[in-house]
Scaffold this motif. Structure first.
Motif, short mmCIF file in Angstrom:
data_model
loop_
_atom_site.label_atom_id
_atom_site.label_comp_id
_atom_site.label_asym_id
_atom_site.label_seq_id
_atom_site.Cartn_x
_atom_site.Cartn_y
_atom_site.Cartn_z
N GLU A 171 5.23 -21.35 -46.74
CA GLU A 171 4.89 -21.37 -48.18
C GLU A 171 6.15 -21.48 -49.02
O GLU A 171 6.19 -22.23 -50.01
CB GLU A 171 4.12 -20.09 -48.53
N TYR A 175 8.93 -22.85 -48.02
CA TYR A 175 9.42 -24.21 -47.78
C TYR A 175 8.71 -25.20 -48.70
O TYR A 175 9.35 -26.07 -49.33
CB TYR A 175 9.21 -24.58 -46.31
N VAL A 176 7.38 -25.08 -48.79
CA VAL A 176 6.60 -25.98 -49.66
C VAL A 176 6.99 -25.77 -51.12
O VAL A 176 7.17 -26.74 -51.87
CB VAL A 176 5.08 -25.75 -49.46
N MET A 231 8.87 -29.03 -51.68
CA MET A 231 7.77 -29.90 -52.12
C MET A 231 7.09 -29.30 -53.35
O MET A 231 5.89 -29.02 -53.33
CB MET A 231 6.76 -30.08 -50.97
N ARG A 278 3.71 -30.61 -54.81
CA ARG A 278 2.51 -30.46 -53.99
C ARG A 278 2.16 -29.00 -53.71
O ARG A 278 1.20 -28.71 -53.03
CB ARG A 278 2.67 -31.21 -52.66
N HIS A 279 2.98 -28.09 -54.24
CA HIS A 279 2.79 -26.67 -53.94
C HIS A 279 1.43 -26.15 -54.42
O HIS A 279 0.73 -25.45 -53.70
CB HIS A 279 3.91 -25.84 -54.57
N LEU A 333 -1.27 -27.62 -52.02
CA LEU A 333 -1.24 -27.13 -50.63
C LEU A 333 -1.42 -25.61 -50.55
O LEU A 333 -1.90 -25.11 -49.53
CB LEU A 333 0.08 -27.53 -49.97
N CYS A 334 -1.02 -24.90 -51.59
CA CYS A 334 -1.09 -23.43 -51.57
C CYS A 334 -2.10 -22.90 -52.58
O CYS A 334 -1.88 -21.85 -53.20
CB CYS A 334 0.30 -22.84 -51.83
N SER A 376 12.38 -24.64 -41.48
CA SER A 376 12.24 -24.26 -42.90
C SER A 376 13.59 -23.88 -43.48
O SER A 376 13.93 -24.27 -44.60
CB SER A 376 11.26 -23.09 -43.04
#
Length: 304
Positions: free
Chosen positions: A111, A113-114, A118, A121-122, A125-126, A201
């Motif tokens: 999480e 890392y995203v 990213m 897109r967080h 994706l989360c 990560s």
């Protein structure tokens, strides 16, 4: 005769001190975890943020594991026998939540890392829905080792064995050497996969941290420190996976040394990682720390 009596008395005293020390640690960690769980459920803003939801899962799994492992410690210390079927229930929960924490920590690292690598897109994706699905996946993945261990036991044990009175340990379920080898293989596989995810990560976040500037750099550096703390906590949790095999080897050599090593492993690799979760997201996180501070101040005013 007197010397032997003195040795027995000393060993009994040391055993009592070790048990009391472990009980105090468990009680302290449980109180801290339960306080943070209450703070989490009181603030609705935490319920929609992936890292706080996963943090709550970690606190709950740690608390349950502390309780179950402490119960097993007391049963073993006082040589209290329980029927095998009851030991199966206790061990299933202990084995499940033994694995849930490191798997959840790995998910929390992903999480971060995203969030850092990213950011666009967080939110997708989360999301809350994705986080709930992630929690289900975490428990499914974590249940595999205990299902495998217990399945091999069910295939080998007779029906009458379930009514036997035994000291409740994982060794009760091991009838054959290949069961130990299978458990070792699963643990090493989990260890390998989690290490790869952590290293990947960390490397990606480090790359972003070097390229960031200003406020982004400060945020990224904090995220990097969080991953480092997760890595250390996860390392302690992953070493747990090797503890049973070290203990099994020592058990064949010296039973007294085995007892000391098992106690050391319990304190360092079972209890210690459970005190790091409150540090990482309970004290270091500004939002959670403010909620904790406000709650304590409010409680203090009510007492006055």
């Amino acid at each position: 005769m007197a010397a032997n009596s003195s040795l027995v008395s000393d060993a009994f005293l040391v055993g009592k001190i070790k048990l009391i020390f472990a009980e105090v640690l468990v009680l302290v960690f449980l109180c801290i975890n339960l306080l943070l769980i209450v703070i989490y459920f009181k603030k609705e803003c935490f319920h929609t943020t992936a890292r706080y939801v996963l943090f709550a899962v970690t606190l709950l799994s740690d608390s349950l594991l502390l309780f179950m492992s402490d119960l097993l410690l007391i049963l073993t210390h006082f040589h209290l026998l329980v029927q095998v079927w009851m030991c199966i229930l206790i061990s299933f929960l202990a084995l499940l939540y033994f694995t849930v924490t490191p798997v959840t920590l790995t998910a929390m690292t992903l999480e971060r890392y995203v969030a850092i690598c990213m950011p666009l897109r967080h939110a997708e994706l989360c999301s809350t829905r994705s986080t709930m699905a992630c929690i289900l996946i975490i428990h499914c993945i974590s249940s595999v080792p205990c299902i495998v261990i217990l399945s091999t036991f069910f295939a080998s044990a007779s029906l009458s064995f379930y009514k036997d009175q035994r000291i409740c340990t994982v060794e009760v379920f091991m009838f054959h050497a290949w069961q130990d080898h299978l458990r070792s293989a699963i643990s090493q596989f989990y260890f390998f996969i989690m290490c790869i995810i952590i290293i990947f990560s960390y490397a990606k976040i480090m790359k972003v941290a070097k390229a960031a500037s200003g406020e982004n750099k400060k945020s990224t550096q904090k995220g990097l420190r969080t991953v480092v703390l997760h890595s250390f906590q996860l390392l302690l949790c992953l070493i747990q996976l090797w503890c049973p095999f070290i203990e099994a080897a020592i058990f064949k050599i010296d039973f007294k040394l085995f007892e000391h090593i098992r106690y050391f492993n319990y304190i360092v690799f079972y209890l210690a990682p459970r005190c790091l979760s409150p540090l990482i997201y309970g004290l270091r996180d500004d939002m959670f720390f403010r909620a904790l501070k406000n709650s304590l101040l409010s409680h203090k005013r009510n007492l006055i």
